[in-house]
Design an enzyme around this catalytic site. Structure first.
Site, mmCIF file in Angstrom:
data_model
loop_
_atom_site.group_PDB
_atom_site.id
_atom_site.type_symbol
_atom_site.label_atom_id
_atom_site.label_comp_id
_atom_site.label_asym_id
_atom_site.label_seq_id
_atom_site.Cartn_x
_atom_site.Cartn_y
_atom_site.Cartn_z
ATOM 1 N N SER A 140 -16.762 -31.637 23.958
ATOM 2 C CA SER A 140 -17.921 -31.621 24.867
ATOM 3 C C SER A 140 -17.574 -31.997 26.300
ATOM 4 O O SER A 140 -18.380 -32.608 27.009
ATOM 5 C CB SER A 140 -19.023 -32.550 24.335
ATOM 6 O OG SER A 140 -19.461 -32.140 23.067
ATOM 7 N N GLN A 195 -18.502 -27.016 11.333
ATOM 8 C CA GLN A 195 -18.475 -26.545 12.711
ATOM 9 C C GLN A 195 -19.041 -25.129 12.737
ATOM 10 O O GLN A 195 -18.403 -24.184 12.271
ATOM 11 C CB GLN A 195 -17.056 -26.578 13.256
ATOM 12 C CG GLN A 195 -16.390 -27.945 13.125
ATOM 13 C CD GLN A 195 -16.984 -28.989 14.043
ATOM 14 O OE1 GLN A 195 -16.808 -28.952 15.260
ATOM 15 N NE2 GLN A 195 -17.696 -29.948 13.473
ATOM 16 N N GLY A 232 -10.965 -29.235 22.744
ATOM 17 C CA GLY A 232 -11.828 -29.618 21.639
ATOM 18 C C GLY A 232 -13.114 -28.824 21.589
ATOM 19 O O GLY A 232 -13.454 -28.051 22.492
ATOM 20 N N HIS A 233 -13.878 -29.063 20.539
ATOM 21 C CA HIS A 233 -15.108 -28.304 20.327
ATOM 22 C C HIS A 233 -16.154 -28.591 21.404
ATOM 23 O O HIS A 233 -16.236 -29.672 21.951
ATOM 24 C CB HIS A 233 -15.682 -28.550 18.927
ATOM 25 C CG HIS A 233 -16.056 -29.982 18.635
ATOM 26 N ND1 HIS A 233 -16.397 -30.389 17.383
ATOM 27 C CD2 HIS A 233 -16.137 -31.076 19.414
ATOM 28 C CE1 HIS A 233 -16.693 -31.677 17.398
ATOM 29 N NE2 HIS A 233 -16.538 -32.111 18.622
ATOM 30 N N ASN A 234 -16.908 -27.550 21.716
ATOM 31 C CA ASN A 234 -18.019 -27.612 22.681
ATOM 32 C C ASN A 234 -17.571 -27.806 24.127
ATOM 33 O O ASN A 234 -18.413 -28.066 24.995
ATOM 34 C CB ASN A 234 -19.010 -28.720 22.315
ATOM 35 C CG ASN A 234 -19.809 -28.417 21.067
ATOM 36 O OD1 ASN A 234 -19.228 -28.158 20.020
ATOM 37 N ND2 ASN A 234 -21.116 -28.446 21.147
#
Length: 339
Positions: free
Chosen positions: A263, A202, A243-245
């Protein structure tokens, strides 16, 4: 290129040398120098990217990457002048390339107060650890036993609680982060391979804008490559997961136990009730709301209120709930009369 405050860029490799490390086969352009990794859409001539799904074929056709990792069946779709490495597990191979070209900076040595703090108005409670290159703005208070990773930037007049960990993060002014929060940990990403699941490095950051509040024991993952962004004046309750993004707009309200998969894009002024959940790659428009316990699996237009699982517009959810209750009620009455 990943932010050099948080990631060290390792020596470049030719495509041929990289293929040997990641277990791929060079088809063309073996002498191409590769210095970084990047997605197809943002890669430059010094970067290697990959095609993991045919839905990204258009991005492959337009990529500016110096090298791509693709299945053998996709070689002809790669633009001329781009080096090609084939692999039966393209995403996992790209993950291995990431590990070879970039390395996250670790807290090998602590920074001194004089180096990290803007002035004497900064308060560091007992047990605070600050990594090299971190900066803390005036009027900020850092709680006991909090760990601030290398390169982290914290603005002015912030209040960081005890036992917080901050890494790969840029924080604005007047931000409150309560006890036990985990900001900037690696997002959940894995790719299949013959040897089993492979963690995908990441390489992004977390950006928290001015006036944000983050509740106790909440987790906000850093981006996979792009950034996770929390917009100005957003308020996040305890025990939430982002979460990521994910990109949250301004003045978002998120009640406890809510969670966003990777995302997710959230507009300004959106509200989430307790235990609301959102699937990955979902967009929620400005001013929308998700009722408590709602499970969102589709995009929500601006201004709409959705409820239920799977979540749907509130009026539709209520009509269906009433209809179901009417179907069940006669059966109950029949059984009672028979008794």
């Amino acid at each position: 290129m990943p932010d050099t405050r948080f990631f060290e860029t390792l020596p470049s490799l030719t495509a041929t040398a990289l293929a040997e490390i990641i277990g791929g086969t060079v088809v063309r352009g073996g002498e191409t120098e590769i210095a970084s990794v990047a997605p197809l859409s943002s890669a430059d001539r010094g970067a290697v990217s990959f095609l993991g799904d045919r839905k990204f074929a258009a991005a492959l056709a337009e990529t500016k990457a110096g090298c791509v990792i693709v299945p053998a069946s996709a070689v002809e779709a790669v633009p001329e002048g781009v080096a090609v490495i084939t692999s039966g597990e393209a995403q996992a191979a790209w993950a291995r390339a990431s590990l070879r070209l970039h390395r996250a900076r670790t807290l090998d040595a602590a920074s001194s107060r004089d180096d990290a703090c803007e002035d004497d108005s900064v308060v560091l409670e007992p047990g605070v650890v600050i990594g090299q290159g971190a900066r803390i703005g005036r009027g900020t208070r850092i709680g006991a036993n909090t760990v601030i990773g290398p390169g982290v930037q914290i603005g002015r007049d912030c209040a960081i609680g005890s036992n917080v960990t901050l890494g790969f993060t840029l924080i604005g002014d007047r931000v409150k982060i309560y006890a036990g929060a985990r900001i900037g940990e690696a997002g959940f990403g894995a790719a299949g391979s013959k040897a089993g699941a492979v963690d995908i490095p990441q390489l992004g950051r977390v950006i928290i804008q001015d006036g944000v509040t983050v509740g106790a024991n909440t987790c906000i993952d850093r981006g996979a490559y792009d950034d996770t962004v929390i917009g100005e004046n957003t308020k996040i309750d305890n025990l939430c997961m982002i979460g990521h993004n994910c990109v949250l707009g301004r003045n978002v309200l998120m009640a406890a136990h809510s969670g966003l998969s990777g995302s997710v894009t959230v507009g300004d002024g959106v509200m989430f009730g307790g235990q609301a959940g959102v699937g990955d790659h979902i967009t929620i428009g400005d001013g929308a709301a998700v009722a408590a316990g709602g499970g969102v699996l589709a995009n929500i237009p601006a201004g709409e209120v959705w409820s239920g699982y799977p979540a749907k517009p509130l009026r539709q959810f209520l009509r269906e709930t009433v209809w179901v209750s009417k179907q069940v009620a006669p059966k109950k009455r029949t059984k009672e009369s028979e008794g």
